[in-house]
Motif scaffolding. Sequence first.
Motif, short mmCIF file in Angstrom:
data_model
loop_
_atom_site.label_atom_id
_atom_site.label_comp_id
_atom_site.label_asym_id
_atom_site.label_seq_id
_atom_site.Cartn_x
_atom_site.Cartn_y
_atom_site.Cartn_z
N VAL A 156 15.74 -19.70 5.43
CA VAL A 156 14.41 -19.31 5.90
C VAL A 156 14.26 -17.80 5.75
CG1 VAL A 156 12.87 -19.29 7.89
CG2 VAL A 156 14.46 -21.18 7.59
N GLU A 157 13.09 -17.36 5.30
CA GLU A 157 12.79 -15.93 5.20
C GLU A 157 12.35 -15.43 6.57
OE1 GLU A 157 9.96 -16.84 2.39
OE2 GLU A 157 11.28 -16.63 0.68
N MET A 158 13.03 -14.43 7.08
CA MET A 158 12.76 -13.88 8.40
C MET A 158 11.91 -12.62 8.28
SD MET A 158 14.24 -16.06 10.29
CE MET A 158 14.27 -15.32 11.90
N PRO A 159 11.16 -12.29 9.33
CA PRO A 159 10.30 -11.09 9.29
C PRO A 159 11.10 -9.79 9.27
CG PRO A 159 9.83 -12.45 11.23
CD PRO A 159 10.99 -13.05 10.54
N ILE A 160 10.52 -8.76 8.66
CA ILE A 160 11.09 -7.42 8.68
C ILE A 160 10.00 -6.45 9.11
CG2 ILE A 160 12.85 -7.86 6.94
CD1 ILE A 160 11.10 -6.55 4.88
N GLU A 161 10.40 -5.29 9.56
CA GLU A 161 9.45 -4.27 10.02
C GLU A 161 8.62 -3.76 8.84
OE1 GLU A 161 8.74 -2.82 13.01
OE2 GLU A 161 10.05 -4.20 14.06
N ALA A 162 7.34 -3.58 9.08
CA ALA A 162 6.44 -3.09 8.03
C ALA A 162 6.76 -1.65 7.65
CB ALA A 162 5.00 -3.20 8.48
N SER A 163 7.37 -0.90 8.56
CA SER A 163 7.71 0.50 8.27
C SER A 163 8.88 0.61 7.31
CB SER A 163 8.03 1.24 9.57
OG SER A 163 9.16 0.66 10.19
N ASN A 164 9.60 -0.49 7.08
CA ASN A 164 10.76 -0.47 6.19
C ASN A 164 10.43 -0.84 4.75
OD1 ASN A 164 12.34 0.21 8.35
ND2 ASN A 164 13.03 -1.85 8.75
N VAL A 165 9.15 -1.03 4.43
CA VAL A 165 8.78 -1.39 3.06
C VAL A 165 7.74 -0.41 2.53
CG1 VAL A 165 9.24 -3.84 3.41
CG2 VAL A 165 6.95 -2.99 3.79
N LYS A 166 7.68 -0.30 1.20
CA LYS A 166 6.65 0.50 0.52
C LYS A 166 5.97 -0.39 -0.50
CE LYS A 166 7.72 5.39 0.52
NZ LYS A 166 8.09 6.54 -0.31
N LEU A 167 4.70 -0.17 -0.69
CA LEU A 167 3.91 -0.92 -1.64
C LEU A 167 4.28 -0.53 -3.06
CD1 LEU A 167 1.41 -2.89 -1.75
CD2 LEU A 167 0.08 -0.85 -2.16
N VAL A 168 4.34 -1.50 -3.97
CA VAL A 168 4.57 -1.25 -5.39
C VAL A 168 3.21 -1.25 -6.08
CG1 VAL A 168 5.68 -2.08 -7.48
CG2 VAL A 168 6.84 -2.31 -5.30
N GLY A 169 2.88 -0.15 -6.71
CA GLY A 169 1.59 -0.01 -7.37
C GLY A 169 1.54 -0.74 -8.70
N PRO A 170 0.38 -0.75 -9.35
CA PRO A 170 0.23 -1.42 -10.65
C PRO A 170 1.14 -0.88 -11.74
CG PRO A 170 -1.91 -0.85 -9.74
CD PRO A 170 -0.88 -0.22 -8.86
N SER A 171 1.55 0.39 -11.62
CA SER A 171 2.43 0.98 -12.62
C SER A 171 3.90 0.64 -12.37
CB SER A 171 2.25 2.49 -12.64
OG SER A 171 2.57 3.03 -11.37
N GLY A 172 4.22 -0.02 -11.23
CA GLY A 172 5.59 -0.43 -10.94
C GLY A 172 6.36 0.54 -10.08
N LYS A 173 5.72 1.62 -9.62
CA LYS A 173 6.38 2.61 -8.77
C LYS A 173 5.95 2.41 -7.32
CE LYS A 173 6.60 6.11 -12.37
NZ LYS A 173 6.21 7.47 -12.74
N THR A 174 6.84 2.77 -6.39
CA THR A 174 6.51 2.64 -4.97
C THR A 174 5.61 3.78 -4.53
OG1 THR A 174 8.48 3.86 -4.30
CG2 THR A 174 8.66 1.46 -4.42
N THR A 175 4.74 3.49 -3.56
CA THR A 175 3.79 4.49 -3.10
C THR A 175 3.36 4.19 -1.68
OG1 THR A 175 1.66 5.54 -3.55
CG2 THR A 175 1.83 3.21 -4.04
N ARG A 176 2.85 5.22 -1.01
CA ARG A 176 2.21 5.03 0.28
C ARG A 176 0.73 4.76 0.04
NH1 ARG A 176 4.09 10.09 3.65
NH2 ARG A 176 4.71 10.85 1.62
N VAL A 177 0.07 4.19 1.03
CA VAL A 177 -1.33 3.77 0.87
C VAL A 177 -2.22 4.57 1.80
CG1 VAL A 177 -2.92 1.83 0.95
CG2 VAL A 177 -0.54 1.46 0.32
N ASN A 178 -3.35 5.03 1.29
CA ASN A 178 -4.40 5.65 2.08
C ASN A 178 -5.72 4.99 1.73
OD1 ASN A 178 -3.42 7.53 3.90
ND2 ASN A 178 -3.25 9.13 2.35
N TYR A 179 -6.75 5.38 2.42
CA TYR A 179 -8.08 4.84 2.16
C TYR A 179 -9.01 5.97 1.74
CZ TYR A 179 -6.57 0.60 4.51
OH TYR A 179 -5.90 -0.55 4.86
N ARG A 180 -9.93 5.65 0.85
CA ARG A 180 -10.99 6.58 0.44
C ARG A 180 -12.32 5.86 0.51
NH1 ARG A 180 -8.84 9.84 -4.87
NH2 ARG A 180 -7.16 10.94 -3.83
#
Length: 104
Positions: free
Chosen positions: A62-86
């Motif tokens: 079973v896949e167990m939950p992990i903290e959201a602060s421990n992951v980074k989003l992978v962008g369309p170019s394949g690199k990890t990044t933080r997310v903001n809003y505009r």
Amino acid sequence: MKIKKGDTVEVMTGDNKGKRGEVVRMMPKDGKLVVKGVNIAKKHQKSRRAGRGTATTGIIEVEMPIEASNVKLVGPSGKTTRVNYRIEDGGKKRFSNKLNEELN
């Protein structure tokens, strides 16, 4: 939370560091998320009465939950990044800090 269900993320800390996967489920009240193929635990599943659907029995993974602060989003170019809003064209859009590109 700035990460959504269906996003591809990379784990930054812990035993699963470096693994990538798709977000399957979000738990915003707890600040956690479930990532496909990451943080897998073994669960002993007891058999149930017949007629209520088919449930797998025995030892299942079973896949167990992990903290959201421990992951980074992978962008369309394949690199990890933080997310903001505009705010563009009267709408709020997710935007990558590092890669300077719009995220879906």
